[in-house]
Scaffold this active site. Structure first.
Site, PDB file in Angstrom:
ATOM      1  N   LYS A 274       0.845  -1.199   0.000  1.00 50.68           N
ATOM      2  CA  LYS A 274       0.000   0.000   0.000  1.00 50.68           C
ATOM      3  C   LYS A 274       0.879   1.248   0.000  1.00 50.68           C
ATOM      4  O   LYS A 274       2.025   1.195   0.448  1.00 50.68           O
ATOM      5  CB  LYS A 274      -0.856   0.025   1.267  1.00 50.68           C
ATOM      6  CG  LYS A 274      -1.986  -0.977   1.315  1.00 50.68           C
ATOM      7  CD  LYS A 274      -2.766  -0.818   2.617  1.00 50.68           C
ATOM      8  CE  LYS A 274      -3.898  -1.830   2.725  1.00 50.68           C
ATOM      9  NZ  LYS A 274      -4.945  -1.682   1.703  1.00 50.68           N
ATOM     10  N   ARG A 348     -10.283 -11.629   2.125  1.00 45.46           N
ATOM     11  CA  ARG A 348     -11.081 -12.739   1.600  1.00 45.46           C
ATOM     12  C   ARG A 348     -10.307 -14.049   1.653  1.00 45.46           C
ATOM     13  O   ARG A 348     -10.883 -15.114   1.769  1.00 45.46           O
ATOM     14  CB  ARG A 348     -11.553 -12.388   0.178  1.00 45.46           C
ATOM     15  CG  ARG A 348     -10.446 -12.179  -0.800  1.00 45.46           C
ATOM     16  CD  ARG A 348     -10.882 -11.412  -2.050  1.00 45.46           C
ATOM     17  NE  ARG A 348     -10.923  -9.963  -1.837  1.00 45.46           N
ATOM     18  CZ  ARG A 348     -11.284  -9.084  -2.755  1.00 45.46           C
ATOM     19  NH1 ARG A 348     -11.662  -9.480  -3.955  1.00 45.46           N
ATOM     20  NH2 ARG A 348     -11.304  -7.793  -2.478  1.00 45.46           N
TER      21      ARG A 348
HETATM   22  N1  BES Z   1      -8.137  -3.854   4.530  1.00 41.14           N
HETATM   23  C1  BES Z   1      -8.287  -3.461   3.177  1.00 41.14           C
HETATM   24  C2  BES Z   1      -9.607  -2.736   2.942  1.00 41.14           C
HETATM   25  C3  BES Z   1      -9.741  -1.376   3.558  1.00 41.14           C
HETATM   26  C4  BES Z   1      -9.376  -0.260   2.842  1.00 41.14           C
HETATM   27  C5  BES Z   1     -10.289  -1.225   4.803  1.00 41.14           C
HETATM   28  C6  BES Z   1      -9.541   0.988   3.404  1.00 41.14           C
HETATM   29  C7  BES Z   1     -10.441   0.010   5.349  1.00 41.14           C
HETATM   30  C8  BES Z   1     -10.080   1.119   4.653  1.00 41.14           C
HETATM   31  C9  BES Z   1      -8.272  -4.670   2.263  1.00 41.14           C
HETATM   32  O1  BES Z   1      -7.478  -5.719   2.693  1.00 41.14           O
HETATM   33  C10 BES Z   1      -7.759  -4.211   0.973  1.00 41.14           C
HETATM   34  O2  BES Z   1      -6.617  -3.818   0.906  1.00 41.14           O
HETATM   35  N2  BES Z   1      -8.586  -4.262  -0.065  1.00 41.14           N
HETATM   36  C11 BES Z   1      -8.210  -3.833  -1.355  1.00 41.14           C
HETATM   37  C12 BES Z   1      -8.744  -4.835  -2.333  1.00 41.14           C
HETATM   38  C13 BES Z   1      -8.260  -4.644  -3.727  1.00 41.14           C
HETATM   39  C14 BES Z   1      -6.780  -4.938  -3.816  1.00 41.14           C
HETATM   40  C15 BES Z   1      -9.033  -5.549  -4.636  1.00 41.14           C
HETATM   41  C16 BES Z   1      -8.833  -2.466  -1.586  1.00 41.14           C
HETATM   42  O3  BES Z   1      -9.961  -2.253  -1.157  1.00 41.14           O
HETATM   43  O4  BES Z   1      -8.158  -1.622  -2.150  1.00 41.14           O
HETATM   44 MN    MN Z   2      -5.459  -5.466   2.039  1.00 41.77          MN
END
Ligand code: BES
Ligand code: MN
Ligand code: ZN
Length: 491
Positions: A274, A348
């Site tokens: 990230k 997931r």
């Molecule tokens: N934990 C994150 C989702 C999240 C994002 C929670 C912002 C709270 C605030 C999750 O694991 C994630 O990174 N999801 C990705 C999925 C994508 C790579 C398909 C996302 O939402 O960007």
């Molecule tokens: Mn994630």
């Protein structure tokens, strides 16, 4: 904060502050129960027009004869006052109180009661709102600690034996304790709140409320063939844990409610790392786990006559030489293979194995709670959680509970049309479905592991946490799930 029910005449209760409901016609509903001088003083102040006409607004007044302060709370027309407006009003009143030095405050309950706000729910909301506002986390500060609110609340009622108020107090306290635990866990830093820490919290709950706890270690998780869950844990030096906490106070042969919580104690994204901006907030990626642990606390406090099982897969998601890579194909416990196209879609990957594991409980329903997708925040913002379900009556039940608890959920579609977005050329499915409908394809992914029972998925990415000045965990959706379970004791 200590709550005591009082049935004496209001004028006989010694207190520093009283909270008084004011109608849209500037009438103080408890006026007749106050002494004449105090009432006259307050009526004069109301004539000045400083109390906003907006329902739920408050005005703090100093020196009103009998009381050193009075909080006036605008309620509009009493019969039309909604739980939401009332809750907001108490939150505002609580904000007025936050810097005051006082010991006793009176809340006459009857001035708020109407069809939607029974004595019980009014009391419950009051306790919850005050606890929510009074929450502090001090444990890691050595300086400038905030003081915990330490005052006495007198709940005044005209009914001499109010069972309803007692029940409202009990529920309100139990829910607040659950919410507080969830907030604490979400707020703790990721170097403290590790998978091991979550396991020890589960053990604590088991001890306190005579529940059964099982913590599966790496080796046992391997034996269960949870290849998907373990692939996420690979990049971390913290040991993954698979936590099961069982509360069995329902009829012996009654199928349990299974609550599954995403327990990523830090989500750096893994190899698909990230951006560093606000990455600290990804410590709350265990918000689902914190929620179900909080709910178990509430369940224990109320000793609900139900069979409830909590399941938490927990680990970190970090980049490392050994971490799972984009392109890796992993085998889930269900046998289905998954091509990991983005290691940041890890929630997931840990939940799918927990869903398969849950089959063994022969569940009545399974509800998973997860900070699953940023797309959910884009779709719904921060006011409502998303619910997805393969069984509409369950989604409806959750919607109703959410409304009642003032912790709402909004149902999103999970139609088959979205499923092909998860197609993979090399495995049974990919772990991402592209940008379009990102929270929906995440739910679709999970649905492939929840075919054997009635299931709902709650995405709390937007609701479990507040950014900005008031940064911190919200404790959502503990109230919603507690209400859902309390209601189930009545069916
Ligand atoms: N934990 C994150 C989702 C999240 C994002 C929670 C912002 C709270 C605030 C999750 O694991 C994630 O990174 N999801 C990705 C999925 C994508 C790579 C398909 C996302 O939402 O960007
Ligand atoms: Mn994630
Ligand atoms: Zn995550």
């Amino acid at each position: 904060m200590k709550f005591t029910i009082k049935t004496d005449l209001i004028t006989k209760i010694p207190a520093d502050i009283i909270t008084l409901a004011v109608t849209n016609k500037n009438q103080i509903l408890c006026g007749k129960q106050l002494d004449a001088l105090t009432l006259k003083h307050l009526n004069n102040i109301l004539k000045l027009g400083d109390l906003s006409s907006k329902t739920g607004s408050t005005l703090l007044i100093h020196g009103a004869n009998k009381y050193s302060r009075v909080i006036l709370l605008r309620i509009g027309v009493q019969v039309d006052l909604t739980p939401k407006e009332f809750f907001k009003g108490i939150v505002n009143a609580s904000k007025e109180l936050s810097n005051l030095d006082f010991t006793k405050i009176i809340f006459p309950i009857n001035q708020f009661v109407n069809k939607l706000l029974t004595e019980q729910t009014t009391t419950e909301y009051l306790v919850r709102a005050l606890a929510d506002q009074g929450y502090i986390i001090n444990s890691l500060k050595t300086q400038n600690k905030s003081k915990p609110a330490n005052f006495q609340v007198y709940l005044h009622t005209n009914q001499p034996t109010s069972k309803e108020i007692k029940q409202g107090l009990k529920n309100g306290h139990a829910i607040s304790k659950g919410v507080d635990l969830t907030k604490d866990l979400g707020n703790l830093p990721p170097n403290i709140c590790t998978p091991t820490y979550l396991a020890s919290e589960a053990r604590k709950l088991a001890r306190a409320y005579k529940m059964k706890v099982t913590v599966l270690e790496q080796k046992q998780i391997e034996k269960l063939k949870m290849g998907s869950f373990l692939s996420v844990a690979k990049g971390s030096r913290e040991a993954p844990k698979f936590i099961v906490l069982e509360h069995k106070r329902g009829p012996k042969n009654k199928k349990p409610v299974v609550l599954v919580g995403k327990g990523i104690t830090f989500d750096a994204g893994g190899i698909s790392i990230k951006p560093s901006q606000d990455m600290d907030e990804m410590k709350y990626d265990m918000g689902g786990a914190a929620t179900v642990l909080g709910v178990m606390k509430t369940v224990g406090e109320l000793n609900l006559p139900l069979n409830i099982i909590m399941v938490v897969p927990t680990c970190e998601n970090l980049p490392d030489g050994k971490a799972v890579k984009p392109g890796d194909i992993v085998r889930s416990m269900s046998g289905q293979t998954i091509e990991v196209l983005n290691t940041d879609a890890e929630g997931r990957l840990i939940l799918c194995d927990a869903l398969t594991y849950s089959e063994r409980f022969n569940p009545e329903v399974v509800i998973d709670v997860a900070t699953l997708t940023g797309a959910c925040v884009i779709a719904l913002g921060h006011h409502v959680s998303a619910v997805f379900s393969n069984y509409n009556p369950l989604a409806d039940e959750l919607k109703t509970a959410g409304e009642k608890a003032l912790d709402p959920v909004w149902q999103m579609p999970m139609w088959d049309e979205y499923q092909p977005q998860l197609n993979s050329n090399f495995a049974d499915m990919a772990n991402i479905g592209g940008r379009a409908g990102g929270s929906i394809t995440a739910a679709c992914f999970l649905s492939r592991f929840a075919k054997k029972y009635n299931w709902a998925h709650i995405d709390i990415a937007g609701t479990a946490w507040k950014s900005g000045k008031e940064k911190g965990s919200t404790g959502r959706p503990v109230s919603l799930l507690s209400q859902f379970l309390i209601k189930r004791t009545k069916n």
